[in-house]
Design an enzyme around this catalytic site. Structure first.
Site, PDB file in Angstrom:
ATOM      1  N   LYS A   1       0.974  -1.220  -0.339  1.00  0.00           N
ATOM      2  CA  LYS A   1       0.227  -0.006  -0.068  1.00  0.00           C
ATOM      3  C   LYS A   1       1.295   1.077  -0.142  1.00  0.00           C
ATOM      4  O   LYS A   1       0.482   2.713  -0.975  1.00  0.00           O
ATOM      5  CB  LYS A   1      -1.092   0.240   1.263  1.00  0.00           C
TER       6      LYS A   1
ATOM      7  N   LYS B   1      -4.112 -10.741  -7.434  1.00  0.00           N
ATOM      8  CA  LYS B   1      -5.024 -11.178  -6.532  1.00  0.00           C
ATOM      9  C   LYS B   1      -6.612  -9.998  -6.908  1.00  0.00           C
ATOM     10  O   LYS B   1      -6.351  -8.835  -7.432  1.00  0.00           O
ATOM     11  CB  LYS B   1      -5.070 -10.398  -5.065  1.00  0.00           C
TER      12      LYS B   1
ATOM     13  N   LYS C   1     -10.134  -4.055  -5.368  1.00  0.00           N
ATOM     14  CA  LYS C   1     -11.253  -2.961  -5.687  1.00  0.00           C
ATOM     15  C   LYS C   1     -10.217  -1.724  -5.762  1.00  0.00           C
ATOM     16  O   LYS C   1     -10.113  -0.800  -6.044  1.00  0.00           O
ATOM     17  CB  LYS C   1     -12.320  -2.288  -4.754  1.00  0.00           C
TER      18      LYS C   1
HETATM   19  P1  TYM Z   1     -11.071  -6.211   3.015  1.00  0.00           P
HETATM   20  O1  TYM Z   1     -11.959  -5.381   2.954  1.00  0.00           O
HETATM   21  O2  TYM Z   1      -9.651  -5.744   1.520  1.00  0.00           O
HETATM   22  O3  TYM Z   1     -11.417  -7.633   2.196  1.00  0.00           O
HETATM   23  C1  TYM Z   1     -12.807  -8.186   2.904  1.00  0.00           C
HETATM   24  C2  TYM Z   1     -12.445  -9.943   3.432  1.00  0.00           C
HETATM   25  O4  TYM Z   1     -12.497  -9.853   1.458  1.00  0.00           O
HETATM   26  C3  TYM Z   1     -11.495 -10.673   1.288  1.00  0.00           C
HETATM   27  N1  TYM Z   1     -10.661 -10.434   0.276  1.00  0.00           N
HETATM   28  C4  TYM Z   1     -10.141 -12.236  -0.869  1.00  0.00           C
HETATM   29  N2  TYM Z   1     -11.267 -12.984  -0.940  1.00  0.00           N
HETATM   30  C5  TYM Z   1     -10.143 -13.553  -1.721  1.00  0.00           C
HETATM   31  N3  TYM Z   1     -10.097 -13.062  -3.055  1.00  0.00           N
HETATM   32  C6  TYM Z   1     -10.285 -11.808  -3.621  1.00  0.00           C
HETATM   33  N4  TYM Z   1      -9.871 -11.236  -4.177  1.00  0.00           N
HETATM   34  C7  TYM Z   1     -10.175 -11.028  -2.017  1.00  0.00           C
HETATM   35  N5  TYM Z   1     -10.170  -9.753  -1.497  1.00  0.00           N
HETATM   36  C8  TYM Z   1     -10.946  -9.071  -0.477  1.00  0.00           C
HETATM   37  C9  TYM Z   1     -10.191 -10.120   2.786  1.00  0.00           C
HETATM   38  O5  TYM Z   1      -9.133 -11.090   2.899  1.00  0.00           O
HETATM   39  C10 TYM Z   1     -11.172 -10.079   3.287  1.00  0.00           C
HETATM   40  O6  TYM Z   1     -11.318 -10.968   4.412  1.00  0.00           O
HETATM   41  N6  TYM Z   1      -7.755  -5.929   6.913  1.00  0.00           N
HETATM   42  C11 TYM Z   1      -9.134  -6.473   6.464  1.00  0.00           C
HETATM   43  C12 TYM Z   1     -10.468  -5.894   7.093  1.00  0.00           C
HETATM   44  C13 TYM Z   1     -10.529  -5.982   8.046  1.00  0.00           C
HETATM   45  C14 TYM Z   1     -10.572  -7.728   9.450  1.00  0.00           C
HETATM   46  C15 TYM Z   1     -10.437  -6.703  10.513  1.00  0.00           C
HETATM   47  C16 TYM Z   1     -10.855  -8.241   8.913  1.00  0.00           C
HETATM   48  C17 TYM Z   1     -10.470  -5.215   9.506  1.00  0.00           C
HETATM   49  N7  TYM Z   1      -9.827  -5.791  10.682  1.00  0.00           N
HETATM   50  C18 TYM Z   1     -10.715  -7.779  11.792  1.00  0.00           C
HETATM   51  C19 TYM Z   1     -11.073  -9.641   9.776  1.00  0.00           C
HETATM   52  C20 TYM Z   1     -10.771  -9.435  11.199  1.00  0.00           C
HETATM   53  C21 TYM Z   1      -9.237  -5.960   5.073  1.00  0.00           C
HETATM   54  O7  TYM Z   1      -8.857  -5.128   4.017  1.00  0.00           O
HETATM   55  O8  TYM Z   1     -10.416  -6.702   4.041  1.00  0.00           O
END
Ligand code: TYM
Length: 332
Positions: free
Chosen positions: A113, A195, A198
């Protein structure tokens, strides 16, 4: 008997992608019956990248409606906004003091990032994984279902919990990560070695959004990158085809070998069309429900209010135990 607790989160930095659904929320919905689940729209995390205030507010509400539309009933799950429960921020500060700079320096998402946002490498981006640890530990969650990209952050959350418990006794449950065997890393349709994300929206054909219209979805799949040998099988050296097979398997509830068998002897054109159709079919009911939810402002308001109150109640005992443990003076 008390059910074990699940926590997971979704950033409201845009409309959820197909990757989010297949890698995360489909599993969240499946696990809901056996666990007491908190699913949080992590708006505080979203601030680590510069956001337009009105857009962030509207994506946040939209994301919460998506959680419901994707099958997470607010009667059975706690759905809420992170910023509505101040305990997240309070615990994050404390945990910052139990996390080493060396550990944060190793976080690959911070490095990725930072490279993408060179003009705004803020301290929040750096300590992001500590807030994530606070999210989880605050609720004594024993399981955290996420996609593959979150594995390293989860390992850090475990280490922080173990370190804290080592000093003060068993204050935190040490959480396990749950990463599904299929679908944990859905790749971009144009860049199948990366991956689907968005934040990589330069090429709109690279990602499918849950809100995409059927024609758009079919078109994106038709343009998906494949390879030149015309053989439909799952293999490391065939990232485009493997990704399409994975998406098909997840969207239809089949295994990868079943998906391979189904396309035996067919061409890439047929594969792309059938995968697109399967995704359209999977998303259609979700989209219909989402539209209804967004039209019922009063219902969403109630969910938002009740979710925050429930989460705050669940967080309070842990935060009190932590404050006591570290030596904060207790309120008189
Ligand atoms: P975020 O918002 O990027 O994504 C949400 C969830 O979707 C999964 N994900 C994917 N899985 C498979 N293939 C993909 N291309 C893909 N894109 C997204 C992510 O692994 C995630 O599970 N840091 C986290 C949010 C967060 C969180 C937490 C998660 C904040 N606090 C505590 C678990 C526990 C994030 O940015 O997810």
């Amino acid at each position: 008997m008390k059910k074990p607790i699940i926590f997971s989160g979704l950033q409201p930095t845009g409309i959820p992608t197909l990757g989010t659904v297949l890698g995360a929320t489909e599993n969240w919905a499946r696990l809901s019956a056996e666990y007491n689940c908190l699913y949080c729209v992590v708006d505080m995390h979203a601030l680590t990248i510069r956001q337009d205030p009105e857009t962030l507010r509207s994506y946040s509400r939209n994301a919460l409606a998506w959680l419901i539309a994707l099958g997470l009933s607010p009667d059975e799950n706690t759905l809420y906004f992170q910023s509505h429960v101040p305990a997240h921020g309070e615990l994050a500060w404390i945990l910052n003091c139990y996390t080493y700079v060396g550990e944060l320096n190793r976080m690959t998402q911070f490095k990725d990032k930072s490279a993408k946002n060179e003009e705004n490498i803020n301290a929040g981006l750096y300590t992001y994984p500590v807030l994530q640890a606070a999210d989880i530990l605050l609720y004594q969650a024993s399981l955290v279902p996420v996609g593959e990209d979150q594995r390293q952050h989860l390992e850090l959350a475990r280490n922080i919990a173990l370190r804290f418990n080592g000093i003060y006794g068993e204050v935190f449950t040490v959480p396990d990560v749950y990463i599904a065997p299929v679908g944990a890393k859905i790749m971009g349709l144009q860049t199948p070695e990366k991956k689907m994300s968005k934040s990589e929206a330069e090429n709109e054909n690279n990602l499918v959004l849950v809100s995409d219209a059927p024609e758009a979805i079919l078109k994106k799949f038709k343009r998906a990158v494949t390879d030149s040998d015309n053989e439909i099988r799952f293999a490391e050296e065939k990232p485009g085809i493997s990704n399409l097979l994975t998406i098909f398997a997840c969207a239809t509830g089949k295994t990868i070998p079943q998906a391979e068998a189904e396309f035996a002897g067919q061409g890439y054109g047929q594969l792309k069309t059938r995968v697109g159709e399967a995704v359209v079919e999977m998303l259609k009911p979700y989209q219909d429900t989402h539209a209804k939810l967004m039209a019922d402002g009063a219902y969403l308001d109630t969910v938002i209010k009740e979710g925050a109150a429930k989460a705050a109640d669940m967080a309070a005992p842990t935060l009190t135990a932590v404050k006591k443990a570290v030596g904060y003076p207790m309120p008189v």
